[in-house]
Enzyme design. Sequence first.
Site: not given
Length: 305
Positions: A153-156, A215
């Site tokens: 769940d990396y988002e950056h 998501q």
Amino acid sequence: MTSFKLLPFLFLQMFFTAGSMIKAAPANPKLFREYIGAENKGVTFTEVPVDSNVEFHFILSFAIDYTTQSHNPSPTNGDFNVFWDTENLTAAHVSAIKALHPNAKVALSLGGDTVGNKNAYFNPKSINSWVRNAVYSLTQIIRKYHLDGIDIDYEHFQTDPNTFAECIGRLLFSLKQNNIVSFTSIAPYDDDSVQPNYLALWGKYGHLIDYVNFQFYAYDKGTTTTQFLKYFEMQSSNYKGGKILVSFGTDNSGGLSPEHGFFAACTRLKRQGKLHGIFIWSADDSRKDHFRYEKQSQAFLSSVI
């Protein structure tokens, strides 16, 4: 434990000879998943209702490759530390909930949105060094906490999509090949700075990924049932062949809410044989409503339509 102090050629040789041995987790339309522990609100496993008629995955949030110092945490190049609520979600608690509910499994998620109130960046120094450190540190955490799976769940990102794909793909390969985890998932959302990384990963290593926790709550508030179904088809096309799970948030985020047509959309997908499961972000936020939507989601999944 497999060492990744390997030349790229040797890794690829190992990958192609052993990769066919790794099988995807079987499809289960009664799969329910829930993130837990990210907000340190004291929620426990036993508070969350678990329906015996579904397969239930708790997803501990998060393990992050950052230092745990309270001021100005910094990246560690794949040396992961635990950042979830370790007071209320201990290794003993994991063992206890799995003993209480044989249909429950527990995974951990990597990355998340923030660490120390700052963005949690994927920031490897090199592919080989990051993978080597990640395999070692995560194996220790997974074994200590008796975990079953891993979620990404990396988002950056402070790297290019190919580097992300190679780092995560090789990590998943090693953890699966060595039977450290039995299932894997990714948690992308529709954003130009996020999606290309996961699509690159899917294109190279999609066969190692059992579930796509998309998501859908990252879409705008007020999403309609028609729009939601359109988004589902679009992401099913992006992650072709993947088990796309539908989702909503109990944190007042966006997307299609349970009050405005989420289960109507699920009914349509279920009748079409396209509903692979439901997940919720998150148990920490659901406690205030006594987990009403966890109960409703699981009852829906176990019902016959």
